[in-house]
Scaffold this motif. Structure first.
Motif, PDB file in Angstrom:
ATOM      1  N   MET A 247       2.267  -7.347   0.697  1.00 13.93           N
ATOM      2  CA  MET A 247       0.929  -8.251   1.181  1.00 13.93           C
ATOM      3  C   MET A 247       0.985  -9.395   0.711  1.00 13.93           C
ATOM      4  SD  MET A 247      -1.510  -4.962   1.243  1.00 13.93           S
ATOM      5  CE  MET A 247      -1.695  -4.869  -0.529  1.00 13.93           C
ATOM      6  N   ASN A 248       1.066 -10.446   1.444  1.00  8.54           N
ATOM      7  CA  ASN A 248       0.801 -11.874   0.894  1.00  8.54           C
ATOM      8  C   ASN A 248      -0.174 -12.641   1.750  1.00  8.54           C
ATOM      9  OD1 ASN A 248       3.231 -11.734  -0.434  1.00  8.54           O
ATOM     10  ND2 ASN A 248       4.475 -12.313   1.226  1.00  8.54           N
ATOM     11  N   ASP A 249      -0.804 -13.670   1.122  1.00 11.63           N
ATOM     12  CA  ASP A 249      -1.646 -14.201   1.676  1.00 11.63           C
ATOM     13  C   ASP A 249      -2.960 -13.298   2.105  1.00 11.63           C
ATOM     14  OD1 ASP A 249      -2.116 -16.677   5.069  1.00 11.63           O
ATOM     15  OD2 ASP A 249      -3.224 -16.544   2.819  1.00 11.63           O
ATOM     16  N   LEU A 250      -3.448 -12.864   1.117  1.00  9.31           N
ATOM     17  CA  LEU A 250      -4.307 -11.687   1.106  1.00  9.31           C
ATOM     18  C   LEU A 250      -5.907 -12.384   1.674  1.00  9.31           C
ATOM     19  CD1 LEU A 250      -3.447  -9.376  -1.795  1.00  9.31           C
ATOM     20  CD2 LEU A 250      -3.585  -8.697   0.761  1.00  9.31           C
ATOM     21  N   TYR A 251      -6.472 -11.712   2.519  1.00 11.75           N
ATOM     22  CA  TYR A 251      -7.980 -12.326   2.738  1.00 11.75           C
ATOM     23  C   TYR A 251      -8.804 -11.130   2.131  1.00 11.75           C
ATOM     24  CZ  TYR A 251      -5.358 -14.376   6.792  1.00 11.75           C
ATOM     25  OH  TYR A 251      -4.674 -15.113   7.620  1.00 11.75           O
ATOM     26  N   PRO A 252     -10.083 -11.473   1.915  1.00 10.85           N
ATOM     27  CA  PRO A 252     -11.156 -10.663   1.626  1.00 10.85           C
ATOM     28  C   PRO A 252     -11.360  -9.556   2.607  1.00 10.85           C
ATOM     29  CG  PRO A 252     -11.985 -13.010   1.161  1.00 10.85           C
ATOM     30  CD  PRO A 252     -10.677 -13.168   1.821  1.00 10.85           C
ATOM     31  N   ASP A 253     -11.246  -9.805   3.809  1.00  9.63           N
ATOM     32  CA  ASP A 253     -11.176  -8.548   4.998  1.00  9.63           C
ATOM     33  C   ASP A 253     -10.121  -7.575   4.514  1.00  9.63           C
ATOM     34  OD1 ASP A 253     -12.432 -10.422   7.677  1.00  9.63           O
ATOM     35  OD2 ASP A 253     -13.367  -9.622   5.926  1.00  9.63           O
ATOM     36  N   ASP A 254      -8.978  -7.962   3.853  1.00  8.16           N
ATOM     37  CA  ASP A 254      -8.082  -6.927   3.492  1.00  8.16           C
ATOM     38  C   ASP A 254      -8.334  -5.622   2.604  1.00  8.16           C
ATOM     39  OD1 ASP A 254      -5.704  -9.555   3.568  1.00  8.16           O
ATOM     40  OD2 ASP A 254      -6.043  -8.180   5.380  1.00  8.16           O
ATOM     41  N   THR A 255      -9.574  -6.105   1.818  1.00 10.31           N
ATOM     42  CA  THR A 255     -10.478  -5.023   1.095  1.00 10.31           C
ATOM     43  C   THR A 255     -10.423  -3.985   1.556  1.00 10.31           C
ATOM     44  OG1 THR A 255     -11.415  -6.823  -0.234  1.00 10.31           O
ATOM     45  CG2 THR A 255     -12.108  -4.610  -0.524  1.00 10.31           C
ATOM     46  N   ALA A 256      -9.875  -2.880   0.942  1.00  8.16           N
ATOM     47  CA  ALA A 256      -9.821  -1.589   1.577  1.00  8.16           C
ATOM     48  C   ALA A 256      -9.024  -0.478   0.647  1.00  8.16           C
ATOM     49  CB  ALA A 256      -9.119  -1.266   2.912  1.00  8.16           C
ATOM     50  N   VAL A 257      -9.324   1.007   0.725  1.00 11.71           N
ATOM     51  CA  VAL A 257      -8.339   1.621   0.248  1.00 11.71           C
ATOM     52  C   VAL A 257      -7.155   2.041   1.292  1.00 11.71           C
ATOM     53  CG1 VAL A 257      -8.174   4.147  -0.302  1.00 11.71           C
ATOM     54  CG2 VAL A 257     -10.043   3.090  -0.553  1.00 11.71           C
ATOM     55  N   TYR A 258      -5.988   1.813   0.687  1.00 10.91           N
ATOM     56  CA  TYR A 258      -4.633   1.955   1.511  1.00 10.91           C
ATOM     57  C   TYR A 258      -4.026   3.221   1.200  1.00 10.91           C
ATOM     58  CZ  TYR A 258      -4.918  -3.114   2.528  1.00 10.91           C
ATOM     59  OH  TYR A 258      -5.285  -4.346   3.070  1.00 10.91           O
ATOM     60  N   TYR A 259      -3.657   3.894   2.486  1.00 11.95           N
ATOM     61  CA  TYR A 259      -2.864   5.236   2.552  1.00 11.95           C
ATOM     62  C   TYR A 259      -1.708   5.077   2.918  1.00 11.95           C
ATOM     63  CZ  TYR A 259      -7.735   6.949   1.904  1.00 11.95           C
ATOM     64  OH  TYR A 259      -9.135   7.073   1.544  1.00 11.95           O
ATOM     65  N   CYS A 260      -0.636   6.066   2.304  1.00 10.16           N
ATOM     66  CA  CYS A 260       0.488   5.909   2.809  1.00 10.16           C
ATOM     67  C   CYS A 260       0.582   7.233   3.866  1.00 10.16           C
ATOM     68  CB  CYS A 260       1.565   6.185   1.637  1.00 10.16           C
ATOM     69  SG  CYS A 260       3.243   6.620   2.050  1.00 10.16           S
ATOM     70  N   ALA A 261       1.349   7.219   4.746  1.00 11.61           N
ATOM     71  CA  ALA A 261       1.445   8.211   5.802  1.00 11.61           C
ATOM     72  C   ALA A 261       2.819   8.835   6.295  1.00 11.61           C
ATOM     73  CB  ALA A 261       0.562   8.091   7.033  1.00 11.61           C
ATOM     74  N   ALA A 262       3.148  10.060   6.386  1.00 13.53           N
ATOM     75  CA  ALA A 262       4.588  10.468   6.782  1.00 13.53           C
ATOM     76  C   ALA A 262       4.242  11.556   7.830  1.00 13.53           C
ATOM     77  CB  ALA A 262       5.266  10.644   5.803  1.00 13.53           C
ATOM     78  N   GLY A 263       5.462  11.632   8.650  1.00 11.33           N
ATOM     79  CA  GLY A 263       5.475  12.987   9.618  1.00 11.33           C
ATOM     80  C   GLY A 263       4.723  12.432  10.944  1.00 11.33           C
ATOM     81  N   GLY A 264       4.857  11.412  11.061  1.00 15.82           N
ATOM     82  CA  GLY A 264       4.169  10.719  12.428  1.00 15.82           C
ATOM     83  C   GLY A 264       4.950   9.787  13.035  1.00 15.82           C
ATOM     84  N   TRP A 265       4.239   8.970  13.975  1.00 18.94           N
ATOM     85  CA  TRP A 265       4.907   7.723  14.484  1.00 18.94           C
ATOM     86  C   TRP A 265       3.910   6.664  15.091  1.00 18.94           C
ATOM     87  CZ3 TRP A 265      10.224   7.549  14.976  1.00 18.94           C
ATOM     88  CH2 TRP A 265      10.525   6.369  15.897  1.00 18.94           C
ATOM     89  N   GLY A 266       4.310   5.498  14.801  1.00 21.63           N
ATOM     90  CA  GLY A 266       3.514   4.495  14.989  1.00 21.63           C
ATOM     91  C   GLY A 266       2.396   4.296  14.456  1.00 21.63           C
ATOM     92  N   LEU A 267       1.192   3.838  14.853  1.00 25.23           N
ATOM     93  CA  LEU A 267       0.014   3.485  14.111  1.00 25.23           C
ATOM     94  C   LEU A 267      -1.341   4.396  14.509  1.00 25.23           C
ATOM     95  CD1 LEU A 267       0.439  -0.528  13.823  1.00 25.23           C
ATOM     96  CD2 LEU A 267       1.178   1.347  12.123  1.00 25.23           C
ATOM     97  N   ARG A 268      -0.981   5.381  15.149  1.00 23.89           N
ATOM     98  CA  ARG A 268      -2.050   6.306  15.477  1.00 23.89           C
ATOM     99  C   ARG A 268      -2.329   7.145  14.368  1.00 23.89           C
ATOM    100  NH1 ARG A 268      -2.018  10.296  19.011  1.00 23.89           N
ATOM    101  NH2 ARG A 268       0.258  10.062  19.477  1.00 23.89           N
ATOM    102  N   GLU A 269      -3.442   7.252  13.698  1.00 19.99           N
ATOM    103  CA  GLU A 269      -3.833   8.168  12.774  1.00 19.99           C
ATOM    104  C   GLU A 269      -3.419   9.584  12.964  1.00 19.99           C
ATOM    105  OE1 GLU A 269      -7.732   7.817  11.322  1.00 19.99           O
ATOM    106  OE2 GLU A 269      -7.899   9.387   9.830  1.00 19.99           O
ATOM    107  N   SER A 270      -3.944   9.882  14.061  1.00 21.16           N
ATOM    108  CA  SER A 270      -3.938  11.228  14.447  1.00 21.16           C
ATOM    109  C   SER A 270      -2.417  12.004  14.604  1.00 21.16           C
ATOM    110  CB  SER A 270      -4.518  11.617  15.748  1.00 21.16           C
ATOM    111  OG  SER A 270      -3.912  10.858  16.772  1.00 21.16           O
ATOM    112  N   ALA A 271      -1.670  10.917  14.688  1.00 19.51           N
ATOM    113  CA  ALA A 271       0.071  11.276  14.905  1.00 19.51           C
ATOM    114  C   ALA A 271       0.482  11.837  13.397  1.00 19.51           C
ATOM    115  CB  ALA A 271       0.614  10.215  15.317  1.00 19.51           C
ATOM    116  N   TYR A 272      -0.093  11.628  12.283  1.00 24.73           N
ATOM    117  CA  TYR A 272       0.557  11.656  11.206  1.00 24.73           C
ATOM    118  C   TYR A 272       0.153  12.870  10.514  1.00 24.73           C
ATOM    119  CZ  TYR A 272       2.922   7.376  11.296  1.00 24.73           C
ATOM    120  OH  TYR A 272       3.676   6.299  11.654  1.00 24.73           O
ATOM    121  N   LYS A 273       0.827  13.631   9.801  1.00 27.40           N
ATOM    122  CA  LYS A 273       0.543  15.093   9.376  1.00 27.40           C
ATOM    123  C   LYS A 273       0.342  14.864   7.498  1.00 27.40           C
ATOM    124  CE  LYS A 273       2.296  19.759   8.681  1.00 27.40           C
ATOM    125  NZ  LYS A 273       3.370  20.624   9.200  1.00 27.40           N
TER     126      LYS A 273
END
Length: 117
Positions: free
Chosen positions: A80-106
Motif C-alpha cells: 500500500m503506497n500513497d496512503l490516504y486517511p480514508d484507507d484507515t480500516a481493519v484489513y482482512y485476508c480472504a481465500a476460497g472465493g473469487w473476485g471482490l465479492r465478500e459473500s464469495a469467500y469462505k
C-alpha cells in the motif's frame, strides 16, 4: 484445517506506505483477496489475485496498492503506497472465493488494523 494469518498492519502518515502479509496453511488457493472495513462502514473488497498473477482492484486503490501472491510460500501480500486517511480500516485476508465479492469467500483471517493520519 485452513488458517489465514495476517501481519504488517500499523500506523502511517498520509502519503506513506505499509505492506500487509497473509500466510495460509492447510490448503493452497488459486485466488486470494484483501478486504477492509472502516468504522461504521461495510466490509469492501480491495484487491484480489490469482495464481497466474492477474489482479483486480477496487477503484479507490488503483495505482496505489499492489497485490501479489507467492505460491511457494502460500502467502499473499498487499503493498500500500500513497496512503490516504480514508484507507484507515481493519484489513482482512480472504481465500476460497473469487473476485471482490465478500459473500464469495469462505475463509478469513483475523484482521489487521491500518491507521493513516
Amino acid at each position: 484445517h485452513v488458517q489465514l494469518v495476517e501481519s504488517g498492519g500499523g500506523s502511517a502518515q498520509a502519503g506513506g506506505s505499509l505492506r500487509l502479509s497473509c500466510a495460509v496453511t492447510g490448503y493452497t488457493f488459486r485466488c486470494m483477496a484483501w478486504f477492509r472495513q472502516a468504522p461504521g462502514k461495510e466490509r469492501e473488497g480491495v484487491a484480489s489475485v490469482v495464481n497466474e498473477g492477474r489482479a483486480t482492484y477496487a477503484d479507490s486503490v488503483k495505482g496505489r496498492f499492489t497485490i501479489s501472491k507467492d505460491n511457494a510460500k502460500n502467502t499473499v501480500y498487499l503493498q500500500m503506497n500513497d496512503l490516504y486517511p480514508d484507507d484507515t480500516a481493519v484489513y482482512y485476508c480472504a481465500a476460497g472465493g473469487w473476485g471482490l465479492r465478500e459473500s464469495a469467500y469462505k475463509y478469513w483471517g483475523q484482521g489487521t488494523q491500518v491507521t493513516v493520519s
